[in-house]
Design an enzyme around this catalytic site. Structure first.
Site, PDB file in Angstrom:
ATOM      1  CB  SER A  54      -0.953  -0.004   1.198  1.00  0.00           C
ATOM      2  OG  SER A  54      -0.234  -0.055   2.417  1.00  0.00           O
ATOM      3  CG  HIS A  55       2.185   3.165   2.352  1.00  0.00           C
ATOM      4  ND1 HIS A  55       1.265   2.335   2.947  1.00  0.00           N
ATOM      5  CD2 HIS A  55       1.692   4.419   2.461  1.00  0.00           C
ATOM      6  CE1 HIS A  55       0.264   3.050   3.436  1.00  0.00           C
ATOM      7  NE2 HIS A  55       0.497   4.320   3.155  1.00  0.00           N
ATOM      8  CG  ASP A 195      -4.020  -2.076   2.673  1.00  0.00           C
ATOM      9  OD1 ASP A 195      -3.383  -2.469   1.676  1.00  0.00           O
ATOM     10  OD2 ASP A 195      -3.528  -2.053   3.817  1.00  0.00           O
TER      11      ASP A 195
END
Ligand code: NDP
Ligand code: PYC
Length: 353
Positions: A54-55, A195
């Protein structure tokens, strides 16, 4: 990247060094100063390597959107101020948080070793990544680190009807004898916004009790959460209390913005929260003749495992890291091509596997 192509499942494995160099070229091409590009590239490639997806590269469009819209200054020079014996403030000058933290790290470590502990309060900064990369390096030097960052208004307080909190993560790292540092890193919302975006793109439902729609009704539809809805905090009022602490410590204490004060409406394409970050670093063996903490941490971990704890926080990431180092980082071909385009032709030669 205009969008990650969720349908394209063909991938290739590339080395960490290759991905890091490619991302550095992408940031440079978009106007980042050399030092900023290097720091963000290492951070983002590290997220991808460890499976903190997610990053990882998923965030590149958001970084570039913020830079292009003038919302963040990718060439900012952070200003480090010594506010007290062990209290260091940094004005990130509307730049990214990681270069601001890097500018103060040596001083923070020096003060923590001298005085037993040091506080780093960063303001006027944009944090768009996972928090574990900010704490793990301290533990690798035998120190404890606790960090938190606030973000943008997308989570509702317990019983409230409007989002005032960000997804506000908190992370800690601690050395442990004979093992990688113990690192836990979690959003205080029931799920990270990243997410939710990934679930929306992949057409997946959220678990129950994670979000509400624009009318405040419970929903498992990630699009309804993103389109005027909001996230709940984890653990009801308990998560809300921790999220409140993060707002106070990252904004009121640092001099940064509260999440609810972030307003990027005049900067279309901007996605990086312009807020603050707090890091507390402790020398666990200050005032003691010999190293004690890491050995006690080991005893605790051994006890947890004997009690049946199936895995520790951080274990999944470390496993992914080992696999990525051994076999390469798996990247979708469409994403790789898009990154190569964003890096420009000149970078391509420099960044071959
Ligand atoms: P997760 O819920 O995936 O994981 C939270 C923590 O719990 C991790 O340390 C994880 O370890 C650990 N964990 C997960 N499952 C287990 C298990 N079964 N047993 C023991 N430990 C477990 O993270 P979040 O979704 O809450 O956050 C994702 C990321 O988003 C974080 O890196 C966070 O910093 C980032 N974020 C950044 C924001 C920003 O403003 N910059 C805002 C919000 C989030 P492991 O990592 O090994 O899986
Ligand atoms: O995933 O919630 C998130 C997030 C917010 C800012 C950066 N990441």
């Amino acid at each position: 990247m205009a969008a990650i192509d969720a349908m394209d499942q063909t991938r290739q494995a590339i080395s960490f060094a290759h991905l890091e160099a490619l991302l550095e070229a992408v940031f440079l091409k978009a106007g980042a100063a050399a030092g900023v590009a290097r720091i963000l590239a290492e951070n983002c490639a590290g997220c991808e390597r460890d499976g903190a997806l997610s990053h990882g590269i998923f965030r590149i469009p958001g970084y570039l959107g913020s830079m292009k819209s003038g919302w963040v200054d990718p060439a900012a020079t952070p200003v480090v101020e010594q506010a007290g014996d062990s209290f260091i403030r940094v004005d990130a000058a509307n730049g990214f948080a990681q270069p601001a933290v890097a500018a103060a790290t040596a001083l923070v470590i020096e003060k923590a070793r001298q005085n037993g502990a040091a506080v780093l309060a960063v303001r006027n900064s944009h944090h768009f990544s996972a928090l574990w990369p900010d704490v793990e390096p301290f533990a690798r030097q035998g120190l404890l680190a606790l960090s938190m960052v606030n973000s943008f208004p997308c989570a509702v307080a317990f019983g409230a009807h409007e989002p005032v909190f960000g997804t506000n993560p908190v992370a800690f790292a601690a050395p442990c004898d004979g093992a990688d540092p113990i690192v836990a890193d979690l959003a205080t919302s029931a799920i990270a916004n990243g997410d939710v975006q990934i679930a929306a793109r992949e057409g997946k439902a959220l678990p129950p009790d994670h979000g509400v729609d624009r009318h405040g009704q419970p929903t498992t539809d990630p699009k309804a959460v993103l389109d005027g809805g909001a996230l709940l905090t984890f653990g009801g009022y308990k998560g809300a209390a921790i999220s409140m602490m993060i707002e106070l410590f990252c904004a009121a204490l640092t001099g940064g913005k509260f999440s609810f004060e972030v307003d990027w409406s005049a900067h279309p394409g901007a996605e990086t929260p312009h807020t603050g970050q707090l890091i507390i670093v402790i020398d666990p063996d200050a005032g003691r003749p010999s190293s004690h903490f890491a050995m006690r941490a080991r005893q605790f971990v051994d006890r947890l495992e004997a009690a049946g704890a199936s895995r520790l926080p951080g274990e999944r990431r470390y496993r992914n890291r080992r696999q990525s180092i051994e076999k390469g980082i798996l990247i979708r071909n469409t994403d790789l091509r898009r990154l190569q385009q964003l890096a420009g032709g000149a970078a391509a030669a420099k960044t071959r596997p």
